[in-house]
Design an enzyme around this catalytic site. Structure first.
Site, PDB file in Angstrom:
ATOM      1  N   HIS A  54       2.973  -7.924 -17.563  1.00 11.42           N
ATOM      2  CA  HIS A  54       1.680  -8.435 -17.102  1.00 11.42           C
ATOM      3  C   HIS A  54       1.725  -9.944 -16.933  1.00 11.42           C
ATOM      4  O   HIS A  54       2.669 -10.607 -17.362  1.00 11.42           O
ATOM      5  CB  HIS A  54       0.536  -8.022 -18.042  1.00 11.42           C
ATOM      6  CG  HIS A  54       0.532  -8.651 -19.406  1.00 11.42           C
ATOM      7  ND1 HIS A  54       1.111  -8.053 -20.505  1.00 11.42           N
ATOM      8  CD2 HIS A  54       0.021  -9.825 -19.859  1.00 11.42           C
ATOM      9  CE1 HIS A  54       0.944  -8.831 -21.573  1.00 11.42           C
ATOM     10  NE2 HIS A  54       0.284  -9.915 -21.209  1.00 11.42           N
ATOM     11  N   HIS A  96       0.673 -17.111 -19.413  1.00 10.33           N
ATOM     12  CA  HIS A  96       2.026 -16.590 -19.658  1.00 10.33           C
ATOM     13  C   HIS A  96       2.332 -15.432 -18.729  1.00 10.33           C
ATOM     14  O   HIS A  96       1.432 -14.848 -18.122  1.00 10.33           O
ATOM     15  CB  HIS A  96       2.218 -16.157 -21.124  1.00 10.33           C
ATOM     16  CG  HIS A  96       1.355 -15.012 -21.567  1.00 10.33           C
ATOM     17  ND1 HIS A  96       0.120 -15.187 -22.146  1.00 10.33           N
ATOM     18  CD2 HIS A  96       1.538 -13.665 -21.512  1.00 10.33           C
ATOM     19  CE1 HIS A  96      -0.405 -14.004 -22.447  1.00 10.33           C
ATOM     20  NE2 HIS A  96       0.434 -13.073 -22.052  1.00 10.33           N
ATOM     21  N   GLU A 128      -4.137  -9.933 -17.372  1.00 12.92           N
ATOM     22  CA  GLU A 128      -4.870 -10.271 -18.600  1.00 12.92           C
ATOM     23  C   GLU A 128      -5.634 -11.571 -18.347  1.00 12.92           C
ATOM     24  O   GLU A 128      -5.122 -12.481 -17.688  1.00 12.92           O
ATOM     25  CB  GLU A 128      -3.884 -10.475 -19.765  1.00 12.92           C
ATOM     26  CG  GLU A 128      -4.571 -10.817 -21.086  1.00 12.92           C
ATOM     27  CD  GLU A 128      -3.591 -11.048 -22.244  1.00 12.92           C
ATOM     28  OE1 GLU A 128      -2.371 -11.197 -21.976  1.00 12.92           O
ATOM     29  OE2 GLU A 128      -4.050 -11.085 -23.397  1.00 12.92           O
TER      30      GLU A 128
END
Lengths: 134, 134
Positions: B79, B7, B130
């Protein structure tokens, strides 16, 4: 209207160092650098399977990412690009919805050789959105 | 090592307004908002087919996106999250490569119920990365 995520563009001050970090530290598949003088960037494509990450370094005098890198000298997330089937229909819907299309609102040929538009980040909560006709 | 893009997370100051913009102006499929108090955010998932966009609004006192929104009151790109097969192997490779893992470098259970790590943006040219064990 909104189709798949075509790419996420990351502006970087040093393309060779960024490419090495993605290839060696993150273990990603990266392309050779491609100079796109008509778009004011040199790009490396990072293939993550379902989409791609584009590492962009300024090229030439009037790079569209130069101002961003002045504000963010270490680099950062520059824009996201979504695909649309019909960019003129998308533009007309966006304008009717009150969203601002950057420039003269006529699609330009983007870095992939396809028509693109950019939308004003203020209308999308600080994110610069590119639309590309797939 | 680096797998697919799970994502892209966008921090927004007003989740209802951002959801409306993605649904109505961009014509995207959006989820109902989900409050994740243990992660300090309320999230709306935007399904773009090949991946997802996560619209994040702060929730509670110690939201991990509060400082970002103080610096970027209109919101912005927060992010990117990539999938990895083995998060401990990924962490060990990253540390051996000199990349900094945020916190104590032990994977935590992320917003999708899977182990995650965050990498220092300074090691990735201003982008907060991430990693999530797929």
């Amino acid at each position: 209207m909104l189709g798949r995520l075509n790419h996420v563009a990351l502006a970087v001050p040093d393309l060779a160092a960024a490419t090495a970090a993605y290839r060696d530290t993150l273990g990603a598949r990266v392309s050779a650098p491609q100079a796109l003088p008509e778009h004011g960037v040199t790009v490396v494509f990072v293939d993550v399977g379902n989409t791609k990450i584009e590492l962009l370094e300024p090229l030439g005098e009037d790079s569209p990412i130069a101002a961003f890198l002045e504000k963010n000298p270490s680099g950062g997330m520059h824009h996201v690009c979504y695909e649309v089937d019909d960019i003129l229909a998308a533009r007309d819907h966006l304008k009717a919805s009150g969203a601002r299309v950057l420039g003269d609102a006529d699609p330009k040929i983007g870095a992939h050789g396809k028509p693109v538009l950019f939308l004003h980040p203020k209308d999308f909560f600080g994110t610069l959105v590119e639309l590309e006709q797939a």
